[in-house]
Structures are given as structure tokens and as C-alpha cells.
Design a protein around this motif. Sequence first.
Motif, PDB file in Angstrom:
ATOM      1  N   UNK A   1      -1.079  10.596   4.135  1.00 30.04           N
ATOM      2  CA  UNK A   1      -2.156  11.137   3.305  1.00 30.04           C
ATOM      3  C   UNK A   1      -2.019  10.738   1.843  1.00 30.04           C
ATOM      4  N   UNK A   2      -0.778  10.507   1.399  1.00 29.13           N
ATOM      5  CA  UNK A   2      -0.566  10.124  -0.002  1.00 29.13           C
ATOM      6  C   UNK A   2      -0.677   8.623  -0.233  1.00 29.13           C
ATOM      7  N   UNK A   3      -1.055   7.877   0.817  1.00 28.26           N
ATOM      8  CA  UNK A   3      -1.232   6.433   0.683  1.00 28.26           C
ATOM      9  C   UNK A   3      -0.007   5.606   0.989  1.00 28.26           C
ATOM     10  N   UNK A   4       1.132   6.249   1.215  1.00 35.21           N
ATOM     11  CA  UNK A   4       2.346   5.502   1.574  1.00 35.21           C
ATOM     12  C   UNK A   4       2.303   5.154   3.060  1.00 35.21           C
ATOM     13  N   UNK A   5       2.883   4.046   3.454  1.00 35.62           N
ATOM     14  CA  UNK A   5       2.791   3.623   4.849  1.00 35.62           C
ATOM     15  C   UNK A   5       3.805   4.325   5.756  1.00 35.62           C
TER      16      UNK A   5
ATOM     17  N   UNK B   1       0.295 -11.519   5.662  1.00 33.89           N
ATOM     18  CA  UNK B   1      -1.102 -11.664   5.232  1.00 33.89           C
ATOM     19  C   UNK B   1      -1.939 -10.475   5.685  1.00 33.89           C
ATOM     20  N   UNK B   2      -1.456  -9.742   6.693  1.00 36.68           N
ATOM     21  CA  UNK B   2      -2.173  -8.571   7.182  1.00 36.68           C
ATOM     22  C   UNK B   2      -1.825  -7.308   6.391  1.00 36.68           C
ATOM     23  N   UNK B   3      -0.976  -7.417   5.381  1.00 36.37           N
ATOM     24  CA  UNK B   3      -0.554  -6.235   4.629  1.00 36.37           C
ATOM     25  C   UNK B   3      -1.739  -5.499   4.011  1.00 36.37           C
ATOM     26  N   UNK B   4      -2.635  -6.251   3.378  1.00 35.80           N
ATOM     27  CA  UNK B   4      -3.772  -5.620   2.701  1.00 35.80           C
ATOM     28  C   UNK B   4      -4.584  -4.770   3.661  1.00 35.80           C
ATOM     29  N   UNK B   5      -4.735  -5.233   4.903  1.00 38.51           N
ATOM     30  CA  UNK B   5      -5.511  -4.494   5.889  1.00 38.51           C
ATOM     31  C   UNK B   5      -4.742  -3.362   6.543  1.00 38.51           C
ATOM     32  N   UNK B   6      -3.473  -3.226   6.186  1.00 45.71           N
ATOM     33  CA  UNK B   6      -2.613  -2.197   6.774  1.00 45.71           C
ATOM     34  C   UNK B   6      -2.406  -1.023   5.826  1.00 45.71           C
ATOM     35  N   UNK B   7      -3.090  -1.039   4.672  1.00 46.30           N
ATOM     36  CA  UNK B   7      -2.830  -0.033   3.639  1.00 46.30           C
ATOM     37  C   UNK B   7      -3.973   0.952   3.413  1.00 46.30           C
TER      38      UNK B   7
ATOM     39  N   UNK C   1       3.668   1.486  -1.665  1.00 44.99           N
ATOM     40  CA  UNK C   1       2.578   1.481  -0.690  1.00 44.99           C
ATOM     41  C   UNK C   1       2.495   0.187   0.116  1.00 44.99           C
ATOM     42  N   UNK C   2       3.474  -0.715  -0.079  1.00 45.94           N
ATOM     43  CA  UNK C   2       3.398  -2.027   0.560  1.00 45.94           C
ATOM     44  C   UNK C   2       4.499  -2.261   1.584  1.00 45.94           C
ATOM     45  N   UNK C   3       5.268  -1.246   1.897  1.00 45.02           N
ATOM     46  CA  UNK C   3       6.163  -1.284   3.049  1.00 45.02           C
ATOM     47  C   UNK C   3       7.282  -2.299   3.045  1.00 45.02           C
ATOM     48  N   UNK C   4       7.707  -2.759   1.876  1.00 45.20           N
ATOM     49  CA  UNK C   4       8.808  -3.724   1.801  1.00 45.20           C
ATOM     50  C   UNK C   4       8.403  -5.104   1.345  1.00 45.20           C
ATOM     51  N   UNK C   5       7.102  -5.335   1.148  1.00 47.06           N
ATOM     52  CA  UNK C   5       6.635  -6.667   0.738  1.00 47.06           C
ATOM     53  C   UNK C   5       7.231  -7.083  -0.603  1.00 47.06           C
ATOM     54  N   UNK C   6       7.186  -6.194  -1.578  1.00 47.33           N
ATOM     55  CA  UNK C   6       7.690  -6.525  -2.909  1.00 47.33           C
ATOM     56  C   UNK C   6       9.190  -6.750  -2.855  1.00 47.33           C
TER      57      UNK C   6
ATOM     58  N   UNK D   1      -6.540 -13.700  20.335  1.00 45.87           N
ATOM     59  CA  UNK D   1      -6.145 -14.757  19.409  1.00 45.87           C
ATOM     60  C   UNK D   1      -5.389 -14.131  18.233  1.00 45.87           C
ATOM     61  N   UNK D   2      -4.919 -14.978  17.357  1.00 44.82           N
ATOM     62  CA  UNK D   2      -4.225 -14.543  16.135  1.00 44.82           C
ATOM     63  C   UNK D   2      -5.057 -13.529  15.352  1.00 44.82           C
ATOM     64  N   UNK D   3      -6.304 -13.864  15.097  1.00 41.79           N
ATOM     65  CA  UNK D   3      -7.157 -12.994  14.286  1.00 41.79           C
ATOM     66  C   UNK D   3      -7.462 -11.678  14.954  1.00 41.79           C
ATOM     67  N   UNK D   4      -7.603 -11.690  16.287  1.00 49.85           N
ATOM     68  CA  UNK D   4      -7.908 -10.466  17.024  1.00 49.85           C
ATOM     69  C   UNK D   4      -6.697  -9.555  17.133  1.00 49.85           C
ATOM     70  N   UNK D   5      -5.520 -10.141  17.256  1.00 45.12           N
ATOM     71  CA  UNK D   5      -4.294  -9.355  17.431  1.00 45.12           C
ATOM     72  C   UNK D   5      -3.782  -8.771  16.119  1.00 45.12           C
ATOM     73  N   UNK D   6      -4.085  -9.435  15.009  1.00 44.95           N
ATOM     74  CA  UNK D   6      -3.528  -9.022  13.724  1.00 44.95           C
ATOM     75  C   UNK D   6      -3.739  -7.570  13.354  1.00 44.95           C
ATOM     76  N   UNK D   7      -4.942  -7.022  13.512  1.00 43.46           N
ATOM     77  CA  UNK D   7      -5.188  -5.638  13.105  1.00 43.46           C
ATOM     78  C   UNK D   7      -4.682  -4.577  14.086  1.00 43.46           C
ATOM     79  N   UNK D   8      -4.232  -4.976  15.280  1.00 42.44           N
ATOM     80  CA  UNK D   8      -3.895  -3.999  16.320  1.00 42.44           C
ATOM     81  C   UNK D   8      -2.796  -3.019  15.903  1.00 42.44           C
ATOM     82  N   UNK D   9      -1.688  -3.454  15.308  1.00 46.77           N
ATOM     83  CA  UNK D   9      -0.652  -2.487  14.928  1.00 46.77           C
ATOM     84  C   UNK D   9      -1.171  -1.373  14.013  1.00 46.77           C
ATOM     85  N   UNK D  10      -2.183  -1.678  13.203  1.00 44.17           N
ATOM     86  CA  UNK D  10      -2.734  -0.673  12.290  1.00 44.17           C
ATOM     87  C   UNK D  10      -3.464   0.437  13.033  1.00 44.17           C
ATOM     88  N   UNK D  11      -3.755   0.230  14.311  1.00 52.06           N
ATOM     89  CA  UNK D  11      -4.489   1.237  15.089  1.00 52.06           C
ATOM     90  C   UNK D  11      -3.590   2.354  15.599  1.00 52.06           C
TER      91      UNK D  11
END
Length: 581
Positions: A373-377, A358-364, A458-463, A336-346
Motif C-alpha cells: 500500500x505504501x508503494x514498496x514492492x 526492463x519490466x521494472x517500470x510495469x512492476x511498480x 520502490x525499485x526492488x534492488x535495481x539501483x 512470447x517474451x512480451x506476453x510473459x513479461x507482465x505475468x509475475x506482476x499478477x
Amino acid sequence: MKYNKNKVYKSVLIASAIGACSASWNLYADQYQDAAKRWISDEFTVSTLSSDQQMSEFDWFTKAAKPYRGMEINVASETIATHEYEAKVLAKAFYEITGIKVNHDLIQEGDVVEKLQTQMQSDRNIYDAYVNDSDLIGTHFRYGKVVPISDFMVGEGAQVTNPDLDLDDFIGISFTTAPDGKIYQLPDQQFANLYWFRADWFEREDLKAQFKSIYGYELGVPQNWSAYEDIAKFFSEDVGTIDGKKVYGHMDYGKKDPSLGWRFTDAWFSMAGAGDKGIPNGLPVDEWGIRMEDCRPVGSSVARGGATNGPAAVYATTKYVDWLRKYAPPEAQGMTFGEAGPVPAQGSVAQQIFWYTAFTAGMTSPDLPVVNADGTPKWRMAPSPKGPYWEEGMKLGYQDTGSWTLMKSTPLDRRQAAWLYAQFTVAKSVSLKKTLVGLTPIRESDINSPEMTAAAPKLGGLVEFYRSPARVMWTPTGANVPDYPKLAQLWWQYIAEAANGEKTPQEALNGLAKAQDKVLQRLERAKAQKVCGPQLNPIKDESYWLNQPGSPKAKLSNEKPQGVTVPYNDLLKAWSEGRAS
């Protein structure tokens, strides 16, 4: 003069009572003021307002809330990080500053829509306010069950409307404004669906050379679906593994679930180019394929002038099915949407054409394999590529605008108290901190703040996306959809038929278009919507409509033109100039 002992005694009692009341009020005033100071110093430490201005705004909330002190209200929203922050932190702050207790329920988005629909149909108060997607704007202005906030602010809610609310500062206010010119909802959070990719892999010289040798052009951010498909095939089949780990060139989800419907109604057809030109939504044909004339929906099937089952929609659905089967992890088909959302972060996915910010926060998180290592994506977000039917002047993607919604069936005092809480969650005193927590910005002032500049690397283009004038090309569902709850529930059922191979994309969309037209027809016959209700076109041969200018569009002789890519830095420059690419 005669001495009157009883009169003097009574005066003393009155004076004592007045003094006691005054002391009591001062005690309460000190209590709420102390709470405001504490929250400013401990929690709301970042704001576009000074601490004195924050105190002034909180003082207004304290005074405006006095008639409702001791009341307990109930509100509902979907479960995302932003709303979790509201339910756990802002509701508590609001209670301590105003004396109004808030039960902020976090439920699934489908449940929010269901509760709202039940309240609309029964006129029974279930929640005192909802954070409800602006996708329902066409529903709200037609049924007359929602209180337009632009009316409420100058009418029954005037005394509880924050003088510093500043509606012009809300970037999504146009999405919550109906064709009648009224503002129906107050934006609370906002996120877009964009293209997501592993920038570190795209910059590897060995992979760049390999891609160019196979496909004849540079590996970069895809500008069209042809390039996206080539890149998906490249990583899934030509590369296969990176650093000994299996990798995939695409990510999506396909389980038969309500979220599969959002996957499509959230502008998938418009990304392919199925609708008409027009911002925020195509007119007369929108991204759902529904045609509207003179504010009345007239059909969604091609035979009635719609595009839900037209060639561009069939192309979009075919690509969705093919890419899911060929290039995504096998388990994605059952997600589902919720299950697939975190997969790219793996760490095993190279790109995703349809990724919610909306998944940005969980990708950082620094412990993720997609974060340095320095926190940049190691990843970036960019504009989604365009399908072959897309034309300049069309919307490019979807933007969710969860917005506070007030119902007429809610008792006035409860509605007023809930309106105070709604404003508190978006007040300038708290909105920047909320934005930094949930990364779903709603205010121009927050987006352009120094704090967002500091967070940007650290937000990969969001701002950069939200500072770009080009963001207006990403919009929610518009006013063509007359009953979102009834129509949205059709999509996942019919799309699932194509996703699981039960039917071809054409057959599935024929069924969807027919089902949508039936709903529109029932609304028309029942005269359920006195304002701008459906009035279906007669059925004609599809060739009539396909030969007319605009949407529905005739099938292209070549649906896979040459792939086009662009370096990411060139995209950032385009964004700053107000272009999508």
C-alpha cells in the motif's frame, strides 16, 4: 562632396535588410531559447546538471542544429517504455529546441534487426539512425557498413558532436567497443536479466519452516540451479496455493517465436556455465557456443571446438524445458517474451530465474497485487543462480544495451542531424528524467544521483544492482558472433523443437550447431567479411575437444549438487563489495 541619392538609398536598403535578418535571427533565437526554458521548468526538472548548465547544453544543440533546421529525419527503435518516452516527449522537445523534426518509429525488436539488415545489404537508406542492440557489435565491425562513432565524432560529425557528451560516463561503452578498439554505437538504454522473487513469501515463517523440513536447508535466494529447482517444486507442488490462489514456482515462455531465440542467446548457456571464462564474454568460446581464435570464428559444434551442442548446453536446454512444463503456469508454453513479461506482476508466481529489468517500470504500479500500500514492492531482484558448469571468472548473465547506430548508407546531412537527436536523447540535461521514467540507466552520474537514491526503495534492488561493481558480470552478446541477424534467426526455430517435444534437447542443439556452422561456412566461402571473417576448424571426434581444458566441457557426473541459498540482505552486501553473491 556631391550628394548621391541612389547610393544613400541603397545603403538604407542594405541596412534595413541586415536589421531585418538580425531581428529574424533574434526572433528565432528567442523562440528556441524560450522553448528550452519551458522544457527545463516543465519536464526536465531532475538532472545531474544545474538549470543554467541545462540551458547551456540546449543552447549548443540550438546552434549546432542551425544548418539542418527544417529537416525531417526518421529513426527506429524497439518498443519499450524508454523509447516510448523518447518518441512522445524527447522528439518533441528536440524539435522545439532545434527546429529538426524527428519521426521516431517504435517497432518490434525483430523488425529493427530486419530493417537494419536490409539497409546493410542494399545500401539503401531506410532510417537515418537506429537504436540497435550492441549484440550486433561482431556484425558491425566485420562488415564495415556502420560508421564507428569514435571516428565520426572527430571527422564528419565533429561540428555536431556535443562537447559535453562525456563518453566515460556511459556504463555500457565497453559493450559498444569492438576488438579493433573503435566505438561503434552510443548506448541509449540498458537493462539486465536477473532473478526475480516474492520476498514477502520467502520471509513467511510457515513457508520457511515447511521448505526446510522437506529440503533440509533454508528458503532463500538460490545460488545454484539446484536450489532454484527445489524452490520451483516447493511452491508449485508442496505449497500449491497461497491465500486460496494457485501459485507457481517458475515463470518462462515457450511459443515458437523470434523472442524464444533471445531467451537463449541472451546468455542462458553462460548462466549454466557452457562457455569459457572471460569478461565481457568467454574466450575462446562465448555464451552462444561459438569458438573464436585470432578474432576469427572457427565453429560452434563440439566437433569443431564449439559448445552449442555440448553437455552444458544440453543441460541448460533440458532444465528450460523441464521447468517450463512442470512448474510454470500452463499457458506459459504458448506465450512470447512480451506476453510473459507482465505475468509475475499478477501475483501468482514465486520466482523467475530469467527476468528482464526492463519490466521494472510495469512492476511498480500501486494497484498491483505485488506492491504494498505504501508503494514498496513485495518482490525483489537478485543475481541469477549459477548452473553446475559455471566457474568463477565467467559472465553470469545478460545485459541489453540498446545503442544508437549510424549507417554509411545514410546521406551525410541526414546522418549528422540524426546524430544530434541521438545525443539529445542521452544528454545529461534529459538522461536522469528518462532513467526515472524507463528505468534503463546508461550514465554513472544518473545512477549515483540523489534522485535514484530516493527511488531505490520502490525499485526492488535495481539501483543497488547498477551501483554494484558486480554488474560487469552481466554483458551483451560479444564479438564472437560474426552475423547476428543470420545466426539469431536460427535459434528460435531449433529451440522450439525442444520446447514443444518434437526433438530431444540434444537433437535440437545438434541441428542448431550444424546450422550455425553452415552459416559460418557460407560467410567464409563468400569472403563476405574482409576483417576477422570465419575460418572453420576441421571436424574432429568430439572426445578430442571435450578432453581439452575449458569449453566445450565434458558432462558432469552430478549435474544437481546440493542446493545453496542465501538471505537477500547478504546479497546486497556482496553487491556493494563487487561480488555477484
